[in-house]
Design an enzyme around this catalytic site. Structure first.
Site, PDB file in Angstrom:
ATOM      1  N   HIS A 654     -71.227  19.326  12.158  1.00 21.55           N
ATOM      2  CA  HIS A 654     -70.799  18.034  12.721  1.00 21.55           C
ATOM      3  C   HIS A 654     -69.635  18.205  13.707  1.00 21.55           C
ATOM      4  O   HIS A 654     -69.286  17.273  14.413  1.00 21.55           O
ATOM      5  CB  HIS A 654     -70.484  17.027  11.613  1.00 21.55           C
ATOM      6  CG  HIS A 654     -69.141  17.163  10.981  1.00 21.55           C
ATOM      7  ND1 HIS A 654     -68.930  17.780   9.772  1.00 21.55           N
ATOM      8  CD2 HIS A 654     -67.927  16.751  11.389  1.00 21.55           C
ATOM      9  CE1 HIS A 654     -67.646  17.734   9.475  1.00 21.55           C
ATOM     10  NE2 HIS A 654     -67.015  17.111  10.433  1.00 21.55           N
ATOM     11  N   GLY A 774     -64.878  22.196   9.389  1.00 20.24           N
ATOM     12  CA  GLY A 774     -65.283  23.453  10.009  1.00 20.24           C
ATOM     13  C   GLY A 774     -64.447  24.630   9.547  1.00 20.24           C
ATOM     14  O   GLY A 774     -64.836  25.770   9.681  1.00 20.24           O
TER      15      GLY A 774
HETATM   16  N1  ARG Z   1     -65.183  15.402   8.268  1.00 19.98           N
HETATM   17  C1  ARG Z   1     -63.786  15.687   8.376  1.00 19.98           C
HETATM   18  C2  ARG Z   1     -63.457  16.279   9.747  1.00 19.98           C
HETATM   19  O1  ARG Z   1     -64.214  16.084  10.671  1.00 19.98           O
HETATM   20  C3  ARG Z   1     -63.284  16.517   7.241  1.00 19.98           C
HETATM   21  C4  ARG Z   1     -63.312  15.761   5.997  1.00 19.98           C
HETATM   22  C5  ARG Z   1     -62.867  16.507   4.806  1.00 19.98           C
HETATM   23  N2  ARG Z   1     -62.484  15.523   3.897  1.00 19.98           N
HETATM   24  C6  ARG Z   1     -62.051  15.731   2.677  1.00 19.98           C
HETATM   25  N3  ARG Z   1     -61.640  14.720   1.975  1.00 19.98           N
HETATM   26  N4  ARG Z   1     -62.051  16.932   2.142  1.00 19.98           N
HETATM   27  O2  ARG Z   1     -62.408  16.818   9.974  1.00 19.98           O
END
Ligand code: ARG
Length: 822
Positions: A654, A774
């Protein structure tokens, strides 16, 4: 484990053989010439005596002349002069005339102190500003080694010298009248040396520059580091920007980029509430990277500000750029006093969520209906922490409520106060140095007999939902909601009196804190527990037959050379033979016949001996050398990634998905559910990176590598340091634990697949967050780190009962190898 010591033994053997050989030669030589030896001895003795005499002579005759340069900065108010525009320009004749007068009077002042008079070299006026006229100057002294402290002390009581000098001026007609003298020096209350920052005295600066910028109502200025944005800033350079605003205005300095080396010892930017670099007026020191999406704005207390930047010879980064504008004194953004009424409302420190100005005092008085009382809760509380390191009392910036001072940084909503009457006053105070982002508070009128209507009142006065009492979570912050509980049937009754949710039983983690929840989890006596939770007789272990059905009773059986039947859990060597040892890769023991389990093992180690992520701390330099920050042109950091080879990075899918628009830094949304079931991506670099102390790969785990629940793992990243918060300028690290898959699936509403791995701290407070995606979930094993997961998603950040979700790297091991050869 055993093989490295074998290697060491070999090395040692070689040297043992070597030494006696050379010793023999020495012995042979010594036997012959006795007299020559005696002569050499005498010569050496005489030489030592001569050297000592020389040293003593040097010490007593010349050493007292060894002097060090000592610079002090200061400002002084001249009350009998009127500011002229020409004073802004240091090459004007008016500037020079007044500067001469100031320096000659400074000389008279220093002559009133025996310590200062002796060592004084000279002063230069750096700038003037309004009020009536303020002069900013640097004074230079040549101080004998050992006398520095005495000179510091003399400098810090310069105001007394000024009085002394004033009394003795015999020509008061044209003399300047000085007031408000302030000089760097060692003040009694200060523990640190505050003469000019020693990094600025280093003679290694090859260049220094001074710029000035005057913001006006119709003119917004801009300052930036040299070369920005096309090239990195220059090495070994010292830069200064003098910023001014019109009288009765303050300066607003608004950074849109701040990207410096992470170590402030090498490169830094400092902002002063003055026109000279005086440490008592420093507002903030900045280095490292700030995400463009987190605001970085400063306000001065008067109409001047100074920005300095110093760089050394190591690594140069893009630099910074900032807008300079002026804000009228008394404008809305700055007023902070007020009378607040009503049932509820909010108020915050000036300029929130940006840095509040120094030297500010605000007072809010809150009045609610008679018969009610006022309750104030601080939703955010981020006052400057500088200067509080060694002291518990709030002697610098603070908030005072109910006569109680609170300072530093406090977790959201943990500071609350309730008044005894229907009025309450809240005072905010910032001193002359170091500023913070401030606070944001809400107030409400409550019934003093029922301060928490339909809620549970914690001992610290917080109100929490009744259901949260005795639910196994420390909701109050001081455990008062988890004491004296009668556990329900849905709960485990821990021996220590706590109640914990039943689904935590036997999850491999000691949730009670006394082990109650992990007791009686096994099988009956004489049985072993399989990976799939089946119980089989211990006799079946390592009998060559798969009794569990998943092969787990045939693991770690020590049968190596001949190999065992391959299952999903056994390690497959290059020659396709399988071994039963769990996680044999790169553990220092050659387990495969062909040695393939110890191949490609130059990974997962940092070159330094060391021992936000939400709830994290600064990582040490080079501690996670595989951590990468992925940048998108013009928006800076967007995601993390990990180095797996000189050419390849692993990140989250993503992070690299093109959604048609230019991807901006992930905005803090609360829930981000998985956009894809396979949230992993490989990135090939244009050219290979050269490994160094700061750049090395992480170890990739074999497809069968076991990361059991309860394992302690590291998460690292530059993402937000709280949910909805700002990115971290310094790489953050935090420890979390791997969480049992089925427990996690229950907690996350059934969204967990076998390609995901959960890790976190179920009581909340520690987690990856927006901007960490990532990046690596690194699992230490032996003395290496293996890439167990890739930061993928979560429900908010660091919420209780909501672990972080990671892409399970072992599931993609074959694919990674196929695409990269690693
Ligand atoms: N999807 C998020 C990003 O693009 C990271 C999310 C991780 N979240 C968590 N609660 N561990 O950076």
């Amino acid at each position: 484990m055993s093989s490295p010591s074998c290697e060491m033994d070999k090395d040692w053997d070689t040297s043992v053989q070597f030494l006696p050989a050379s010793d023999n030669k020495k012995l042979e030589k010594k036997k012959g010439p006795g007299k020559v030896g005696a002569v050499i001895g005498v010569v050496i003795f005489l030489a030592v005596i001569a050297l000592m005499t020389g040293l003593l002579v040097w010490h007593f005759h010349f050493r007292k002349d060894v002097r060090v340069k000592r610079m002090y900065s200061g400002s002084i108010r001249i009350i009998n002069q009127v500011f002229e525009d020409a004073y802004e320009n240091s090459s004007s004749s008016e500037f020079k005339a007044l500067a001469n007068q100031v320096t000659s009077q400074l000389k008279v002042i220093y002559s009133k102190s025996p310590q200062l008079a002796k060592y004084y070299v000279g002063s230069t006026v750096q700038a003037f500003s309004e009020g009536s006229v303020i002069a900013y100057y640097l004074s230079e002294f040549r101080v004998p080694v050992g006398q520095e402290a005495a000179v510091d002390n003399a400098m810090s009581s310069m105001d007394k010298l000024v009085d002394k000098a004033r009394r003795s001026f015999h020509t008061p007609g044209n003399a300047l009248v000085f007031e408000d003298v302030m000089s760097s020096g060692r003040a009694k209350t200060q523990t640190t040396d505050i003469s000019l920052d020693t990094r600025l005295l280093s003679t290694s600066f090859s260049d220094s520059f001074k710029f000035s910028e005057h913001a006006r109502t119709d003119h917004i200025g801009q300052i930036q580091s040299p070369g920005f944005p096309d090239s990195p800033y220059p090495s070994n350079t010292f830069l200064q920007w003098e910023l001014r605003a019109d009288p009765n205005h303050v300066i607003k300095l608004e950074f849109d980029t701040m990207n410096l080396e992470a170590n402030c010892k090498n490169d830094f930017v400092k902002i002063y509430d003055s026109l000279v670099a005086i440490e008592r007026r420093i507002m903030e020191e900045l280095c490292g990277y700030y995400s463009p999406s987190s605001p970085l704005t400063f306000m001065s207390s008067g109409n001047v500000m100074l920005v300095t930047m110093a760089t050394n010879d190591k690594k140069n980064y893009p630099g910074f750029r900032a807008k300079v504008s002026q804000v009228p004194r008394g404008s809305k953004a700055l007023t902070c006093n007020g009378h607040l009424t009503g049932e509820r409302g909010t108020f915050s420190s000036p300029n929130f969520p940006n840095y509040y100005p120094p030297q500010t005092r605000c007072e809010w008085s809150i009045t609610v209906d008679p018969g009610k009382v006022v309750k104030v809760t601080f939703r955010k509380f981020l006052l400057s922490k500088s200067g509080l390191e060694n002291s518990k009392d709030c002697w610098k910036d603070y908030v005072e409520v109910n006569g109680k001072k609170v300072c530093g940084e406090q977790p959201d909503r943990t500071v609350t106060e309730t008044s005894k009457t229907n009025t309450m006053s809240v005072v905010f105070f910032s001193d002359a140095s170091y500023v913070g982002r401030g606070f944001d508070a809400e107030f409400e009128a409550i019934d003093s007999n029922d301060p928490c209507p339909d809620q549970f009142q914690c001992r610290n006065q917080r109100c929490i939902k009744k259901e949260l009492q005795c639910d196994g979570w420390n909701d109050c912050g001081e455990m008062s909601d988890e004491l004296n509980c009668k556990c329900s049937s849905k709960d485990i009754s821990c021996k220590n009196g706590l109640c914990k949710p039943m689904f935590w039983k036997c999850d491999g983690v000691d949730d009670c804190g006394d082990g109650t929840d992990e007791e009686n989890c096994g099988c009956q006596a004489g049985q072993m527990k399989c990976k799939n939770n089946k119980c089989v007789s211990e006799k079946n272990q390592c009998d060559g037959r798969d009794d569990c059905g998943d092969g787990s009773d045939e693991l770690n059986c020590g049968r190596v050379a001949s190999g065992v039947t391959c299952t999903d859990l056994t390690y497959r060597c290059k020659n396709n033979k399988c071994i039963s040892k769990v996680n044999p890769e790169c553990d220092g023991t050659r387990d495969c016949e062909d040695g393939s389990d110890e191949e490609n093992c130059d990974c997962g180690r940092s070159m330094f001996k060391t021992s936000r992520i939400v709830g994290g701390q600064d990582a040490d330099e080079g501690e996670f050398p595989w951590q990468v920050s992925l940048h998108v042109k013009n928006s800076g950091h967007v995601c993390g990634a990990s180095i797996i080879s000189p050419r390849w990075l692993v990140t989250a899918a993503h992070c690299v998905q093109d959604d048609g628009r230019t991807r901006s830094y992930p905005t803090p949304t609360t829930t981000n559910t998985p956009t894809t079931m396979n949230d992993i991506a490989l990135m090939e670099l244009d050219g290979p990176v050269t490994y160094s102390d700061h750049i090395r790969p992480v170890c990739l785990p074999a497809a069968q590598h076991d990361f059991p629940a309860g394992n302690t793992v590291w998460i690292t990243g530059w993402g937000a340091t709280r949910e909805g918060g700002f990115a971290a300028p310094v790489l953050q690290k935090a420890q979390v634990r791997i969480i049992n898959d089925s427990v996690c699936n229950n907690l996350m509403g059934g969204q967990i697949t076998s390609r995901m791995l959960c890790a976190g701290v179920l009581s909340g407070g520690i987690d990856a967050c927006q901007g960490d995606s990532g990046g690596p979930l690194s699992n230490p094993s032996g003395n290496r780190m293996f890439l167990a997961g890739v930061v993928s998603w979560g429900d908010g950040c660091a919420r209780r009962n909501k672990p972080g979700i990671y892409t399970r790297v072992t599931k993609f091991r074959g694919w990674i190898n196929e695409k990269t050869g690693v």
